[in-house]
Design an enzyme around this catalytic site. Structure first.
Site, PDB file in Angstrom:
ATOM      1  N   ASP A 161       0.720  -1.077  -0.245  1.00 36.65           N
ATOM      2  CA  ASP A 161       0.196  -0.051   0.214  1.00 36.65           C
ATOM      3  C   ASP A 161       0.902   1.345  -0.047  1.00 36.65           C
ATOM      4  OD1 ASP A 161      -3.165   1.101   0.440  1.00 36.65           O
ATOM      5  OD2 ASP A 161      -1.423   1.872   1.691  1.00 36.65           O
ATOM      6  N   HIS A 228      -7.904   8.900  -1.871  1.00 41.26           N
ATOM      7  CA  HIS A 228      -7.283   9.076  -0.879  1.00 41.26           C
ATOM      8  C   HIS A 228      -8.116  10.267   0.530  1.00 41.26           C
ATOM      9  CE1 HIS A 228      -2.926   8.866   1.440  1.00 41.26           C
ATOM     10  NE2 HIS A 228      -4.007   8.781   2.026  1.00 41.26           N
TER      11      HIS A 228
HETATM   12  N1  LIG Z   1      -5.844   6.098   4.397  1.00 43.85           N
HETATM   13  C1  LIG Z   1      -5.460   7.209   4.670  1.00 43.85           C
HETATM   14  O1  LIG Z   1      -5.512   8.097   5.056  1.00 43.85           O
HETATM   15  C2  LIG Z   1      -4.054   6.167   5.687  1.00 43.85           C
HETATM   16  C3  LIG Z   1      -3.836   6.307   6.984  1.00 43.85           C
HETATM   17  C4  LIG Z   1      -2.473   6.008   7.791  1.00 43.85           C
HETATM   18  C5  LIG Z   1      -2.205   5.172   7.161  1.00 43.85           C
HETATM   19  N2  LIG Z   1      -2.716   4.557   5.642  1.00 43.85           N
HETATM   20  C6  LIG Z   1      -2.192   3.388   6.122  1.00 43.85           C
HETATM   21  O2  LIG Z   1      -1.786   1.891   6.432  1.00 43.85           O
HETATM   22  C7  LIG Z   1      -0.705   1.305   7.035  1.00 43.85           C
HETATM   23  C8  LIG Z   1      -0.437   2.016   8.485  1.00 43.85           C
HETATM   24  O3  LIG Z   1      -1.378   2.651   9.242  1.00 43.85           O
HETATM   25  P1  LIG Z   1      -0.221   3.020  10.172  1.00 43.85           P
HETATM   26  O4  LIG Z   1       1.627   3.401   9.464  1.00 43.85           O
HETATM   27  O5  LIG Z   1      -0.771   4.271  10.828  1.00 43.85           O
HETATM   28  O6  LIG Z   1       0.199   2.049  10.960  1.00 43.85           O
HETATM   29  P2  LIG Z   1      -0.272   1.623  12.004  1.00 43.85           P
HETATM   30  O7  LIG Z   1       0.551   0.268  10.729  1.00 43.85           O
HETATM   31  O8  LIG Z   1      -0.952   0.807  13.022  1.00 43.85           O
HETATM   32  O9  LIG Z   1       1.075   1.447  13.703  1.00 43.85           O
HETATM   33  C9  LIG Z   1       2.761   1.356  12.884  1.00 43.85           C
HETATM   34  C10 LIG Z   1       3.409   1.894  13.587  1.00 43.85           C
HETATM   35  O10 LIG Z   1       3.364   0.230  14.803  1.00 43.85           O
HETATM   36  C11 LIG Z   1       4.761  -0.136  15.055  1.00 43.85           C
HETATM   37  N3  LIG Z   1       5.264  -1.607  15.024  1.00 43.85           N
HETATM   38  C12 LIG Z   1       5.202  -2.323  13.376  1.00 43.85           C
HETATM   39  N4  LIG Z   1       4.863  -3.462  14.062  1.00 43.85           N
HETATM   40  C13 LIG Z   1       4.899  -3.192  15.269  1.00 43.85           C
HETATM   41  C14 LIG Z   1       4.789  -4.532  15.687  1.00 43.85           C
HETATM   42  N5  LIG Z   1       4.817  -5.977  15.359  1.00 43.85           N
HETATM   43  N6  LIG Z   1       5.161  -4.423  17.751  1.00 43.85           N
HETATM   44  C15 LIG Z   1       5.502  -2.977  17.631  1.00 43.85           C
HETATM   45  N7  LIG Z   1       4.882  -1.984  16.793  1.00 43.85           N
HETATM   46  C16 LIG Z   1       4.913  -2.678  15.636  1.00 43.85           C
HETATM   47  C17 LIG Z   1       5.834   0.858  13.402  1.00 43.85           C
HETATM   48  O11 LIG Z   1       7.076   1.104  14.523  1.00 43.85           O
HETATM   49  P3  LIG Z   1       8.631   0.593  13.227  1.00 43.85           P
HETATM   50  O12 LIG Z   1       7.767   0.841  12.303  1.00 43.85           O
HETATM   51  O13 LIG Z   1       9.367   1.495  14.348  1.00 43.85           O
HETATM   52  O14 LIG Z   1       8.649  -0.877  13.849  1.00 43.85           O
HETATM   53  C18 LIG Z   1       4.676   2.039  13.704  1.00 43.85           C
HETATM   54  O15 LIG Z   1       5.302   3.359  14.651  1.00 43.85           O
HETATM   55  C19 LIG Z   1       0.603   2.772   6.694  1.00 43.85           C
HETATM   56  O16 LIG Z   1       1.641   2.504   6.415  1.00 43.85           O
HETATM   57  C20 LIG Z   1      -0.781   3.170   5.373  1.00 43.85           C
HETATM   58  O17 LIG Z   1      -0.268   2.460   4.435  1.00 43.85           O
HETATM   59  C21 LIG Z   1      -3.608   4.748   5.308  1.00 43.85           C
END
Ligand SMILES: NC(=O)c1ccc[n+]([C@@H]2O[C@H](COP(=O)([O-])OP(=O)(O)OC[C@H]3O[C@@H](n4cnc5c(N)ncnc54)[C@H](OP(=O)(O)O)[C@@H]3O)[C@@H](O)[C@H]2O)c1
Length: 402
Positions: A161, A228
């Site tokens: 993504d 988005h």
């Molecule tokens: N459509 C939208 O508006 C929108 C908005 C937000 C996100 N997204 C998409 O959704 C994806 C995921 O959401 P997100 O990045 O906001 O948050 P998330 O996946 O909920 O969390 C990511 C965070 O959690 C940590 N993490 C990951 N795996 C872990 C584990 N096993 N144990 C402990 N901590 C862990 C990561 O740190 P480290 O990297 O240091 O491991 C990072 O700080 C995004 O990357 C993006 O592609 C879309």
């Protein structure tokens, strides 16, 4: 031997998909001659397919009655469109010294080898969407992105993504060009999602932006392109002009979908109100809604609405952008199951038929986040996690966008 398979059928009049097993429902729909044997259910028999069509159904897929690892575990019944692909032998990984090439990204899906065994959901287009994907928000550093992607492909992720606003499409394109061949994969083996930036709303800008994303990523098509955000950059949230801008953007996406450049189209951060408005004018029903979704923001009304309309809900920020892994309810369930908090949070979404796209810059966590398939949360676990719902968001709130 006569095998009784389950069928994935779509009503021709709607985008709704339906699994039919050896149930009264199937008996009601079809004469026994239609479903009695495997050969009648895998599309090889024109006569039987005609029979289905006469009754207003199209056969999308068939699967064996052996309980698939994922849907069996769903709490409260299996959403109709979930399916697990049959296990196929994996291709041997290609040697890593093969030329690394953009052509891996441009290879037509038809030329790609059969899909690797994975866990997918059927979209209303009939295409499978992997239930686990790699999120890449804030993965801007090219080497970090490459290492995460390498770990993801090695751990079985088959969806990536990204978005124009993440500023990493070109780096991702280069990383995929290098890593897909190393993992013995081709373009058609991965599901690639990108998103239209709020600054590119409107028919002309949206079309140009989607084509730019394709160019940045170095590929001929996207598996999914999402609007988005319901608003337009530079307009106040309450500005009524936001409606017209996103309507025109949707038309541009529909045209690119029809041209085969965007295999599926959808939206992100839309509320029920935004979706209702879109459904009232669209020619193509959105295939996916991507929204923030985790135990503190369970979005049950939105999830119900999407289920009714045949729109797949994909969760972002399943880990609450990292904030939820320390919550006592989550650590308690993790202790009970002998799993990690992140795995518990991801599994909570999967057990509701919602796909997940966790992000991590750490390869070990990327691998940890993929261990989701051979275990399940109990109803009591689901209830404990369900009690956390308090409407808290860790990202943005679209409810004020006109
Ligand atoms: N459509 C939208 O508006 C929108 C908005 C937000 C996100 N997204 C998409 O959704 C994806 C995921 O959401 P997100 O990045 O906001 O948050 P998330 O996946 O909920 O969390 C990511 C965070 O959690 C940590 N993490 C990951 N795996 C872990 C584990 N096993 N144990 C402990 N901590 C862990 C990561 O740190 P480290 O990297 O240091 O491991 C990072 O700080 C995004 O990357 C993006 O592609 C879309």
């Amino acid at each position: 031997m006569t095998a009784k398979w389950n069928l994935l059928l779509r009503k021709q009049s709607s985008s709704e998909c339906q699994w039919l097993g050896r149930s009264n429902a199937r008996r009601r729909l079809l004469p026994s001659s239609v479903w009695a044997s495997q050969k009648h259910l895998v599309g090889s028999c024109k006569e039987q397919n005609d029979e289905l069509e006469k009754r207003g159904f199209r056969l999308l897929s068939a699967r064996s009655p052996a309980p698939p690892p994922f849907p069996r575990a769903l709490i409260g019944g299996q959403p109709p469109s979930l399916r697990a692909w049959p296990r196929l032998p994996r291709a041997a990984a290609r040697p890593s010294n093969l030329p690394n090439t953009a052509s891996a990204m441009q290879q037509p899906a038809e030329l790609a080898r059969p899909r690797a065994p994975d866990h997918t959901v059927s979209l209303n287009t009939g295409a499978p969407l992997p239930l686990l994907g790699l999120g890449t928000f804030r993965l801007r550093d090219e080497e970090t992105l490459r290492l995460s992607l390498d770990a993801a492909l090695g751990s079985g992720y088959r969806l990536v993504d990204t978005a124009a606003v993440y500023g990493n499409e070109a780096a991702l394109g280069r990383a995929l060009g290098e890593l897909l061949p190393r993992h013995g994969l081709a373009r058609g083996d991965v599901f690639l999602t990108s998103k239209l930036s709020p600054r590119d709303q409107g028919e002309g800008p949206a079309r140009a932006a989607c084509l730019r994303s394709l160019q940045e990523l170095g590929c001929d098509y996207l598996d999914l392109c999402l609007i988005h955000w319901p608003g337009t950059q530079g307009r106040p949230q309450e500005d009524e002009g936001n409606r017209e801008c996103r309507r025109l953007s949707w038309q541009a996406l529909e045209r690119l979908h029809e041209a085969g450049k965007l295999r599926a189209i959808g939206v992100s951060n839309y509320t029920v109100r935004h979706l209702q408005e879109l459904l009232a004018h669209c020619r193509v029903v959105p295939a996916v809604l991507q929204v923030e979704f985790h135990p503190e923001l369970a979005q049950s009304a939105l999830l119900d609405f999407c289920r009714q309309k045949g729109i797949h809900l994909q969760a972002y920020s399943s880990l609450g952008a990292g904030h939820l892994v320390g919550r006592p309810e989550v650590t308690e369930v993790a202790r009970r199951r002998g799993r990690t908090p992140a795995q518990v949070l991801l599994r909570w979404a999967l057990q509701q038929g919602v796909s997940v796209i966790p992000k991590s810059a750490c390869p070990a966590r990327v691998a940890e986040n993929a261990q989701l398939w051979d275990w399940e949360l109990s109803p009591a676990d689901m209830e404990l996690l369900g009690g956390m719902d308090c409407g808290r968001r860790y990202c943005w709130d679209p409810s004020e966008v006109a």
